[in-house]
Design an enzyme around this catalytic site. Structure first.
Site, short mmCIF file in Angstrom:
data_model
loop_
_atom_site.label_atom_id
_atom_site.label_comp_id
_atom_site.label_asym_id
_atom_site.label_seq_id
_atom_site.Cartn_x
_atom_site.Cartn_y
_atom_site.Cartn_z
N ARG A 149 0.96 -1.21 -0.03
CA ARG A 149 0.07 -0.03 0.12
C ARG A 149 0.90 1.25 -0.06
NH1 ARG A 149 -4.99 -1.09 4.10
NH2 ARG A 149 -5.77 -2.96 2.98
N ASP B 79 -16.23 8.92 9.21
CA ASP B 79 -14.98 7.89 9.12
C ASP B 79 -13.58 8.77 9.18
OD1 ASP B 79 -14.74 5.10 7.63
OD2 ASP B 79 -12.81 6.11 7.34
C1 LIG Z 1 -13.80 -2.47 7.26
S1 LIG Z 1 -14.48 -1.01 6.96
C2 LIG Z 1 -16.20 -1.20 7.72
C3 LIG Z 1 -17.00 -0.37 7.08
C4 LIG Z 1 -18.52 -0.64 7.57
N1 LIG Z 1 -18.83 -0.10 8.93
C5 LIG Z 1 -18.87 -1.94 7.43
O1 LIG Z 1 -19.21 -2.69 8.29
O2 LIG Z 1 -19.24 -2.48 6.34
C6 LIG Z 1 -13.61 -0.03 8.65
C7 LIG Z 1 -13.84 1.56 8.29
O3 LIG Z 1 -13.31 1.96 9.96
C8 LIG Z 1 -12.60 3.15 9.29
N2 LIG Z 1 -11.56 3.49 10.67
C9 LIG Z 1 -10.45 2.94 10.90
N3 LIG Z 1 -9.90 3.53 11.82
C10 LIG Z 1 -10.81 4.54 12.43
C11 LIG Z 1 -10.85 5.47 13.28
N4 LIG Z 1 -9.91 5.71 14.11
N5 LIG Z 1 -11.93 6.47 13.23
C12 LIG Z 1 -12.81 6.43 12.50
N6 LIG Z 1 -12.89 5.43 11.50
C13 LIG Z 1 -11.78 4.60 11.35
C14 LIG Z 1 -11.75 3.08 8.16
O4 LIG Z 1 -11.35 4.19 7.35
C15 LIG Z 1 -12.98 2.05 7.36
O5 LIG Z 1 -13.58 2.79 6.52
#
Ligand SMILES: C[S@@+](CC[C@H](N)C(=O)[O-])C[C@H]1O[C@@H](n2cnc3c(N)ncnc32)[C@H](O)[C@@H]1O
Length: 299
Positions: A58, A167
């Site tokens: 990445r 997010d």
């Molecule tokens: C795997 S996705 C899950 C998306 C959705 N909630 C679902 O279950 O399909 C995880 C998301 O968490 C976000 N994320 C990771 N660390 C975070 C943080 N500290 N605060 C807010 N969002 C975060 C990432 O950018 C990503 O878009």
């Protein structure tokens, strides 16, 4: 001697200086360890050694974009205040995992039937149901919820709904706001909801689909890092989705993130976690209802 035609000659390998530097450099264990600490302090995500190849792949893209020759130079950039101001958001956008889909873990949406939504509205201010998708990725979770809420609310016409979608990644929030998907992405959406809430492109060669302005207009997007102690959300929520993000955090971070979200959830409201997320809910004002759906208890 018979002449070998040009077409049969073995391919001449490209001179090594024609291959971009960023495709060849390797991430050392030492630099990986420092980058892992930076990922942890910036977004709470814990990366183990087995994620080294993923991080290397990445971040190679960032070397290409920034024109830096190796991971050490990239790390030095992130460690200076001016460099961090310029690059830290792109670093975070690159390291987080955004996997998501429409109607992911369908049982959560099935739970939000007419009776349960009515209970939540009456438990709240009686007029507007407020939901928050706290790690919304590219919006599929948000618009699934929007379709489910709108389909019920528009029947009864006695209550309204709003969604806050946040997010940490600015790049992914841009995609979520756009709300444009491919036909194959929306396949899990029931036909009646597709018909009502999704718009096909007028271009017959395009497989793009866009969520209707009617739904988009009721969603407010914003960047919130769940790790930050100082984030503010003005209104109390009736439903909070926090799915498939806790899994990337250490147990203590998981606990702190959920404890803080509980303060934004009305007693009687729902906290919905992903199937693989865990939290030490015993120490929190939460009661497990079913399948990672929790009800917020009084303090
Ligand atoms: C795997 S996705 C899950 C998306 C959705 N909630 C679902 O279950 O399909 C995880 C998301 O968490 C976000 N994320 C990771 N660390 C975070 C943080 N500290 N605060 C807010 N969002 C975060 C990432 O950018 C990503 O878009």
């Amino acid at each position: 001697m018979a002449q070998v035609s040009a077409a049969l000659k073995p391919p001449v390998s490209a001179p090594s200086d024609a291959i971009p530097q960023w495709t060849r450099v390797e991430l050392s264990d030492q630099t990986f360890d420092v980058l892992v600490r930076l990922v942890y302090t910036s977004c709470g995500v814990s990366l183990s050694r087995i994620k080294k190849t993923m991080l290397e792949t990445r971040l190679r893209r960032r070397l290409q974009v920034t024109g830096l020759p190796d991971f050490e130079s990239y790390l030095r950039l992130l460690q200076t205040p001016a460099g961090a101001a310029q690059e830290m958001q792109s670093f975070v956008d690159t390291v987080v995992t955004n996997e998501t889909s429409f109607f992911r873990e369908r049982a959560h949406f099935d739970h939000l039937n007419e009776a349960e939504l009515k209970r939540l509205v009456q438990n709240g201010d009686g007029r507007t149901l407020r939901a928050w998708s706290a790690a919304c990725s590219s919006g599929q979770e948000v618009y699934t919820l929007a379709m489910v809420l709108d389909a019920v609310a528009s029947q009864s016409r006695q209550w309204d709904w709003q969604i806050l979608a946040t997010d940490i990644s600015v790049k992914i929030l841009t995609a979520a706001r756009e709300a444009i998907y491919r036909t194959e992405d929306v396949a899990p959406v029931p036909a009646a909801l597709q018909e009502r809430y999704l718009l096909r492109s007028r271009d017959p060669d395009s497989d793009a689909v866009r969520v209707s302005p009617e739904l988009r207009g009721r969603v407010t997007f914003g960047q919130i890092n769940l790790m930050h102690a100082e984030y503010r959300v003005k209104t109390k929520m009736d439903i909070i989705f926090l799915r498939n993000v806790l899994i990337y955090f250490e147990p203590q971070v998981q606990h702190d993130v959920v404890a803080k979200l509980c303060r934004h959830l009305r007693p009687g409201g729902l906290l919905i976690l992903g199937h693989s997320d865990t939290t030490r809910s015993g120490k929190l004002p939460l009661r497990l209802i079913r399948g990672n759906i929790y009800e917020r208890l009084e303090d």
